[in-house]
Design a protein around this motif. Structure first.
Motif, PDB file in Angstrom:
ATOM      1  N   GLY A 268       1.540  -1.178  -0.335  1.00  0.00           N
ATOM      2  CA  GLY A 268       0.194   0.118  -0.444  1.00  0.00           C
ATOM      3  C   GLY A 268       0.749   1.354   0.064  1.00  0.00           C
ATOM      4  O   GLY A 268       1.766   1.643  -0.218  1.00  0.00           O
ATOM      5  N   HIS A 269       0.386   2.282   0.361  1.00  0.00           N
ATOM      6  CA  HIS A 269       1.159   3.427   1.048  1.00  0.00           C
ATOM      7  C   HIS A 269       0.589   3.997   1.799  1.00  0.00           C
ATOM      8  O   HIS A 269      -0.438   4.246   2.616  1.00  0.00           O
ATOM      9  N   VAL A 270       1.722   5.591   2.325  1.00  0.00           N
ATOM     10  CA  VAL A 270       0.949   6.343   3.684  1.00  0.00           C
ATOM     11  C   VAL A 270       1.817   7.406   3.337  1.00  0.00           C
ATOM     12  O   VAL A 270       1.885   7.734   2.362  1.00  0.00           O
TER      13      VAL A 270
ATOM     14  N   ASP B 136       2.850  13.847  -0.485  1.00  0.00           N
ATOM     15  CA  ASP B 136       3.160  12.689  -1.423  1.00  0.00           C
ATOM     16  C   ASP B 136       2.537  11.625  -0.399  1.00  0.00           C
ATOM     17  O   ASP B 136       2.672  10.692   0.790  1.00  0.00           O
ATOM     18  N   GLU B 137       2.718   9.896  -1.351  1.00  0.00           N
ATOM     19  CA  GLU B 137       2.081   9.001  -1.082  1.00  0.00           C
ATOM     20  C   GLU B 137       3.584   8.445  -0.899  1.00  0.00           C
ATOM     21  O   GLU B 137       4.773   8.345  -2.461  1.00  0.00           O
TER      22      GLU B 137
ATOM     23  N   VAL C  68      -3.128   5.680   5.226  1.00  0.00           N
ATOM     24  CA  VAL C  68      -2.333   4.977   5.529  1.00  0.00           C
ATOM     25  C   VAL C  68      -3.081   3.656   4.799  1.00  0.00           C
ATOM     26  O   VAL C  68      -4.779   3.530   5.404  1.00  0.00           O
ATOM     27  N   TRP C  69      -3.424   3.341   3.727  1.00  0.00           N
ATOM     28  CA  TRP C  69      -3.961   2.442   3.064  1.00  0.00           C
ATOM     29  C   TRP C  69      -3.197   1.286   2.883  1.00  0.00           C
ATOM     30  O   TRP C  69      -1.761   0.867   2.169  1.00  0.00           O
TER      31      TRP C  69
ATOM     32  N   GLU D 148       8.181  -1.076   6.669  1.00  0.00           N
ATOM     33  CA  GLU D 148       8.934   0.114   8.058  1.00  0.00           C
ATOM     34  C   GLU D 148       8.999   1.166   6.553  1.00  0.00           C
ATOM     35  O   GLU D 148       9.829   1.030   5.783  1.00  0.00           O
ATOM     36  N   VAL D 149       8.403   2.475   6.790  1.00  0.00           N
ATOM     37  CA  VAL D 149       8.238   3.110   5.763  1.00  0.00           C
ATOM     38  C   VAL D 149       8.374   5.152   6.474  1.00  0.00           C
ATOM     39  O   VAL D 149       7.820   4.928   7.604  1.00  0.00           O
TER      40      VAL D 149
END
Length: 169
Positions: free
Chosen positions: A50-52, A165-166, A61-62, A157-158
């Protein structure tokens, strides 16, 4: 710190068992729920991608959770941990709960091996203050006892700077 982890694990069981109701949470093709023939745990490959995105005090948070099998799962508990405290009580989807000031736990529902889309999760969290960046950790806390030989695709971990931005995981 270990007591916090134990509390989170207990909360995960409440989410999975309390909301799902099923004590046997794993089913394999042609086997009864739970351990397969001979008491061997079934195998499943859960992955989260996904992305944050961080903007001001908001953190999106997706997550898409998929099971690549070979066994179907009755449910999985996804853990989302952030490096900045959440601000008070969060508005969360029905399948989620706030475990502590840094952690949200969400149940996916059943993850079958033949579902290409899996389960989608979208969280809009409110953080304490307006951080310049946040570290988001997404992982599987509970999968019904299945063996997952490839945990690299479900532990992420992001670092998300406050750009809006994503940032993909």
């Amino acid at each position: 710190m270990e007591s916090a982890a134990a509390a989170a694990a207990a909360m995960a069981m409440v989410v999975v068992l309390g909301m799902g109701g099923a004590a046997a949470a794993v089913s394999g093709a042609g086997t009864a729920a739970g351990a397969g023939a001979g008491g061997i745990a079934p195998e499943a490959d859960v992955s989260h991608h996904g992305h944050v995105s961080l903007w001001g005090s908001g953190l999106g948070v997706w997550v898409q959770s998929v099971n690549r099998g070979p066994s179907n799962l009755a449910g999985v508990t996804v853990r989302v941990r952030v490096s900045v405290s959440l601000s008070g009580r969060q508005e969360l989807p029905e399948s989620c709960l706030q475990a502590d000031r840094l952690t949200v736990l969400c149940r996916t529902g059943a993850l079958r091996t033949d579902e290409a889309e899996g389960r989608q999760l979208a969280l809009e969290l409110q953080l304490a203050g307006r951080p310049d960046e946040v570290v988001v950790r997404v992982d599987t806390l509970w999968n019904g006892g299945a063996t997952d030989r490839n945990p690299r695709n479900n532990d992420h971990e992001v670092l998300a700077p406050a750009t809006g931005d994503e940032y993909v995981f």
